[in-house]
Design an enzyme around this catalytic site. Structure first.
Site, short mmCIF file in Angstrom:
data_model
loop_
_atom_site.label_atom_id
_atom_site.label_comp_id
_atom_site.label_asym_id
_atom_site.label_seq_id
_atom_site.Cartn_x
_atom_site.Cartn_y
_atom_site.Cartn_z
N SER A 137 36.63 41.38 30.44
CA SER A 137 35.37 41.87 29.87
C SER A 137 35.46 42.01 28.35
CB SER A 137 35.02 43.23 30.47
OG SER A 137 34.98 43.16 31.87
N1 SAH Z 1 38.01 44.55 34.87
C1 SAH Z 1 38.38 43.18 34.64
C2 SAH Z 1 37.16 42.29 34.61
C3 SAH Z 1 37.37 41.10 35.45
S1 SAH Z 1 35.94 40.15 35.84
C4 SAH Z 1 39.25 43.05 33.40
O1 SAH Z 1 39.40 44.04 32.67
O2 SAH Z 1 39.79 41.99 33.16
C5 SAH Z 1 35.49 40.81 37.42
C6 SAH Z 1 36.52 40.73 38.50
O3 SAH Z 1 35.90 41.22 39.69
C7 SAH Z 1 37.00 39.33 38.84
O4 SAH Z 1 38.40 39.30 38.76
C8 SAH Z 1 36.52 39.10 40.25
O5 SAH Z 1 37.41 38.33 41.05
C9 SAH Z 1 36.43 40.52 40.78
N2 SAH Z 1 35.54 40.69 41.93
C10 SAH Z 1 34.35 40.11 42.19
N3 SAH Z 1 33.86 40.54 43.37
C11 SAH Z 1 34.77 41.43 43.87
C12 SAH Z 1 34.84 42.21 45.05
N4 SAH Z 1 33.88 42.18 45.98
N5 SAH Z 1 35.91 43.00 45.22
C13 SAH Z 1 36.90 43.06 44.29
N6 SAH Z 1 36.90 42.34 43.17
C14 SAH Z 1 35.85 41.52 42.95
#
Ligand code: SAH
Length: 225
Positions: free
Chosen positions: A75
Site C-alpha cells: 500500500s
Molecule cells: N497490507 C499489505 C497490502 C497488501 S495488498 C501490505 O502492507 O503490503 C492486499 C493483500 O490482501 C494482498 O496480499 C491480497 O492477497 C490480500 N487479500 C485479498 N483478499 C484476501 C482475503 N480474503 N483474505 C486475506 N487476504 C486477502
C-alpha cells in the site's frame, strides 16, 4: 513506545534507502495531514525497502503503492499511515490485519508496540512476509486463510485493518471488533472506493465515518499456495 527493530546494515540502508530519504517521506506525510508523531516515527524506522523486490528498492520511499507479485501491491505509505493513525486513536492493544501482502503494514503496527495478528490468502506472499518480519525481530502472528472470516480465536480485536477492498463491509469482521474498538476498511468497486472507519461505542452501537477516497486491490475468496 520505541520500536525494537533488529537493524542490520541492510535494514539501515544507503543511497535511495538512506535515513535522509526516509525522513523526506515522513515530511511529505506530515504535509499530507498525518499528525500522529508515533505513526510518523514508525514510518521513519521501519525499512520499507526490505518489503519489496530489490529491483524496486530505489522507489521504496516514494509515497506510492508498488507491485509485490501475484497482482498485489504494497500500500501507499500515506494510506498505511492514515489507517494506522485511525486505529491508534482508540488506544488499542490488539490489532487484526486482513491482507498481509508484503508485511509492511503489519510491521508498522508491530513497531508501535501492538499485538498484531494478520491473515493472507496467498501462501507465497505470506511466507515472504513472515521471513522479513522475523529478520527484523518483529513479533507478528500470521495465518494462511481467507481473512473475510477474520481470526475468531484471538478476537475480539481493539483494531481491525482491512487492506483489500470489498463491495460492502464484511459482517464477520465487524463481529470481531471489541467494544471501544475501531475497524478501517476500503469499501467499493472499480468505480471508486472509500476508506471507512467504524467505531464500536460502549453501548455496542457502531458509528461509521468516511475518511478518504482510496484505491486498493480486491478482497478475494479462496486460498492460493
Ligand atoms: N497490507 C499489505 C497490502 C497488501 S495488498 C501490505 O502492507 O503490503 C492486499 C493483500 O490482501 C494482498 O496480499 C491480497 O492477497 C490480500 N487479500 C485479498 N483478499 C484476501 C482475503 N480474503 N483474505 C486475506 N487476504 C486477502
Amino acid at each position: 513506545m520505541t520500536p525494537r527493530l533488529r537493524l542490520s546494515p541492510e535494514a539501515v540502508g544507503t543511497g535511495m534507502t538512506s535515513q535522509r530519504v526516509r525522513d523526506r517521506l515522513v515530511e511529505r506525510l506530515r504535509e499530507a495531514g498525518i499528525g500522529d508523531e508515533r505513526v510518523l516515527n514508525a514510518v521513519r524506522v521501519v525499512p520499507r525497502h526490505l518489503f519489496i523486490d530489490e529491483a524496486l528498492a530505489s522507489r521504496a520511499y516514494e509515497d506510492t503503492a508498488l507491485p509485490i507479485g501475484h497482482g498485489q501491491t504494497i500500500s501507499q505509505p500515506w494510506v498505511v499511515a492514515r489507517m494506522t493513525e485511525a486505529v491508534l486513536q482508540v488506544g488499542p492493544k490488539t490489532v487484526l490485519e486482513v491482507g498481509t501482502g508484503s508485511g509492511y503494514q503489519a510491521a508498522i503496527l508491530a513497531a508501535l508496540g501492538l499485538e498484531v495478528f494478520t491473515v493472507e490468502r496467498i501462501g507465497d506472499l505470506l511466507r515472504l512476509a513472515r521471513k522479513r518480519l522475523r529478520q527484523l525481530g518483529m513479533n507478528v502472528r500470521s495465518r494462511h486463510d481467507d481473512g473475510r472470516i477474520g481470526w475468531a480465536e484471538h478476537g475480539p480485536y481493539d483494531g481491525i485493518v482491512v487492506t483489500a477492498a470489498a463491495p460492502a463491509l464484511v459482517d464477520a469482521l465487524i463481529e470481531q471488533l471489541a467494544v471501544g474498538g475501531r475497524l478501517v476498511a476500503p469499501v467499493g468497486g472499480p468505480g471508486g472506493q472509500a476508506l471507512l472507519q467504524l467505531t464500536r461505542g460502549a453501548d455496542g452501537g457502531i458509528v461509521q465515518e468516511e475518511l478518504a477516497p482510496v484505491s486498493f486491490v480486491p478482497l478475494l475468496s479462496g486460498l492460493l499456495d
